[in-house]
Design a protein around this motif. Structure first.
Motif, short mmCIF file in Angstrom:
data_model
loop_
_atom_site.label_atom_id
_atom_site.label_comp_id
_atom_site.label_asym_id
_atom_site.label_seq_id
_atom_site.Cartn_x
_atom_site.Cartn_y
_atom_site.Cartn_z
N ARG A 118 2.58 130.67 -54.95
CA ARG A 118 3.45 131.77 -54.23
C ARG A 118 2.62 132.51 -53.48
NH1 ARG A 118 5.44 131.90 -59.78
NH2 ARG A 118 7.38 131.04 -59.91
N ALA A 119 1.37 133.05 -54.17
CA ALA A 119 0.69 134.08 -53.44
C ALA A 119 -0.03 133.29 -52.40
CB ALA A 119 -0.30 134.53 -54.25
N GLY A 120 -0.26 132.11 -52.07
CA GLY A 120 -1.14 131.44 -50.93
C GLY A 120 -0.44 131.27 -49.62
N PRO A 121 -1.09 130.97 -48.68
CA PRO A 121 -0.96 130.88 -47.30
C PRO A 121 0.09 129.78 -46.75
CG PRO A 121 -3.00 129.75 -47.71
CD PRO A 121 -2.65 130.22 -48.80
N ILE A 122 0.56 128.98 -47.63
CA ILE A 122 1.20 127.92 -47.14
C ILE A 122 2.81 127.69 -47.70
CG2 ILE A 122 1.61 125.23 -47.07
CD1 ILE A 122 -1.61 125.18 -47.47
N PRO A 123 3.43 127.60 -46.94
CA PRO A 123 5.07 127.33 -47.49
C PRO A 123 5.27 126.46 -48.40
CG PRO A 123 5.13 127.46 -44.96
CD PRO A 123 3.56 127.46 -45.43
N TYR A 124 6.13 126.57 -49.52
CA TYR A 124 6.07 126.06 -50.76
C TYR A 124 7.16 125.76 -51.20
CZ TYR A 124 7.01 130.10 -53.31
OH TYR A 124 7.76 131.07 -53.82
N SER A 125 7.12 124.93 -52.19
CA SER A 125 8.26 124.26 -53.24
C SER A 125 7.92 123.88 -54.46
CB SER A 125 9.14 123.04 -52.65
OG SER A 125 9.44 123.37 -51.52
N ILE A 126 8.47 124.51 -55.42
CA ILE A 126 7.99 124.23 -56.91
C ILE A 126 9.22 123.29 -57.58
CG2 ILE A 126 7.57 125.21 -59.28
CD1 ILE A 126 6.60 127.67 -57.64
N VAL A 127 9.06 122.29 -58.22
CA VAL A 127 10.08 121.68 -59.01
C VAL A 127 9.46 121.59 -60.43
CG1 VAL A 127 10.83 119.11 -59.40
CG2 VAL A 127 10.06 119.66 -56.94
N ARG A 128 10.53 122.19 -60.82
CA ARG A 128 10.40 122.39 -62.61
C ARG A 128 11.04 121.27 -63.12
NH1 ARG A 128 10.84 128.64 -64.12
NH2 ARG A 128 9.05 129.47 -63.26
N ALA A 129 10.51 120.58 -64.02
CA ALA A 129 11.36 119.83 -64.90
C ALA A 129 11.32 119.79 -66.35
CB ALA A 129 10.60 118.08 -64.66
N THR A 130 12.35 119.22 -66.97
CA THR A 130 12.21 119.21 -68.37
C THR A 130 11.53 118.06 -69.05
OG1 THR A 130 14.41 117.93 -68.74
CG2 THR A 130 14.43 120.32 -68.65
N GLN A 131 11.19 117.98 -70.35
CA GLN A 131 10.31 117.22 -70.77
C GLN A 131 10.58 115.77 -70.77
OE1 GLN A 131 8.00 119.12 -72.51
NE2 GLN A 131 9.08 120.65 -71.70
N PHE A 132 9.50 114.99 -70.41
CA PHE A 132 9.56 113.55 -69.86
C PHE A 132 9.98 112.67 -71.12
CE2 PHE A 132 6.49 113.81 -66.21
CZ PHE A 132 7.07 114.77 -65.71
N MET A 133 10.91 111.68 -70.94
CA MET A 133 11.16 110.72 -71.74
C MET A 133 9.77 109.84 -72.41
SD MET A 133 14.98 109.44 -70.56
CE MET A 133 16.40 110.64 -70.25
N GLU A 134 9.03 109.66 -71.39
CA GLU A 134 7.99 109.00 -71.44
C GLU A 134 6.83 109.66 -72.62
OE1 GLU A 134 9.60 107.21 -67.92
OE2 GLU A 134 9.36 109.09 -68.93
N PHE A 135 7.05 110.84 -72.82
CA PHE A 135 6.13 111.55 -73.56
C PHE A 135 6.49 111.84 -75.01
CE2 PHE A 135 4.27 114.18 -69.87
CZ PHE A 135 3.60 113.20 -69.29
N VAL A 136 7.59 111.13 -75.39
CA VAL A 136 8.24 111.55 -76.78
C VAL A 136 7.52 110.81 -77.68
CG1 VAL A 136 10.21 111.16 -78.09
CG2 VAL A 136 10.56 111.91 -75.88
N ASP A 137 7.01 109.48 -77.49
CA ASP A 137 6.12 108.88 -78.38
C ASP A 137 4.80 109.80 -78.72
OD1 ASP A 137 7.81 106.81 -79.03
OD2 ASP A 137 6.65 105.43 -77.66
N ALA A 138 4.31 110.19 -77.85
CA ALA A 138 3.07 111.07 -77.96
C ALA A 138 3.27 112.22 -79.00
CB ALA A 138 2.26 111.60 -76.54
#
Length: 242
Positions: A118-138
């Motif tokens: 946010r504080a940087g010099p480049i226009p940005y986008s943040i994608v926030r995701a919930t927990q991955f299904m692939e990580f449940v076993d871990a």
């Protein structure tokens, strides 16, 4: 458009590269395997040269107190390379509720990554995701003791990696949001319930015991890792398991 996908050979990055190229863009994967180093800065100027968009999907090698330093250094180096190369859009993947769990080192580190962007010099986008299904076993393995898996009743909204990659692709190909896009799975479970569902589909002799203090997610208070108002992905957990 041309995309430099940093961390482009990983679980999400490889799918983002495939999606972007299938859509007619030029997406180039970059990682340690291709000779770049986000900590030393080696190869970054060359990697982002001529790119319209940087998609940063790199991750800290640890979830502990060392993770903030990783994100500080890697983001500083990538932003500097991107500014030098005239990049017009910088995208990162983060976590729903990341700023609501200060008890966890890794979540504080990801919140720091967002702040740096946010504080940087480049226009940005943040994608926030919930927990991955692939990580449940871990997650189950972290708190397994013999035949018992101890899990808290933390609300979780599991999302498939392919749906995360699709969302990152869409955001990266669009105009900078200069804000956050939240994505989540279509259903909310408690983590102990999710563990039982998982083991009922793939029984291995373990049983789940509810323990509010168990594991990393035991530090999470309330339902901050879920977002009913997020863009909901199509894949249901039981379909993914099948």
């Amino acid at each position: 458009m041309k995309f430099a996908v940093i961390g482009g050979t990983g679980l999400i990055g490889s799918q983002v590269v495939k999606n972007l190229n299938s859509a007619g863009h030029e997406a180039v994967p970059h990682s340690q395997a291709t000779g770049i180093d986000v900590i030393s800065g080696q190869g970054l100027d060359e990697a982002v040269a001529g790119a319209d968009v940087i998609v940063n999907l790199t991750n800290s090698p640890t979830f502990d107190e060392a993770s903030p330093a990783f994100f500080q250094t890697s983001m500083d180096n990538l932003l500097a390379a991107g500014q030098k190369g005239g990049v017009g859009h910088f995208v990162i993947l983060s976590i729903v509720g990341v700023d609501q769990v200060p008890e966890l080192d890794y979540y504080r580190a990801k919140a720091l990554q967002e702040d740096i962007l946010r504080a940087g010099p480049i226009p940005y986008s943040i994608v926030r995701a919930t927990q991955f299904m692939e990580f449940v076993d871990a997650v189950l393995s972290w708190t397994t003791d013999g035949d018992t898996v101890r899990l808290p009743a933390t609300p979780i909204q599991p999302i498939a990696a392919k749906d995360v990659a699709a969302a990152v692709t869409e955001v990266a190909a669009g105009a900078p949001l200069n804000g956050i896009h939240n994505i989540g799975g279509p259903e909310i479970f408690t983590l102990d319930e999710l563990g039982r569902i998982t083991l009922s589909h793939k029984p291995d002799g373990r049983t789940v015991v509810t323990d509010p203090t168990a594991g990393m997610f035991g530090a999470v208070k309330g339902d901050v890792l879920t977002d009913k108002d997020a863009h909901l992905a199509p894949t249901h957990y039981t379909d993914w398991l099948a």
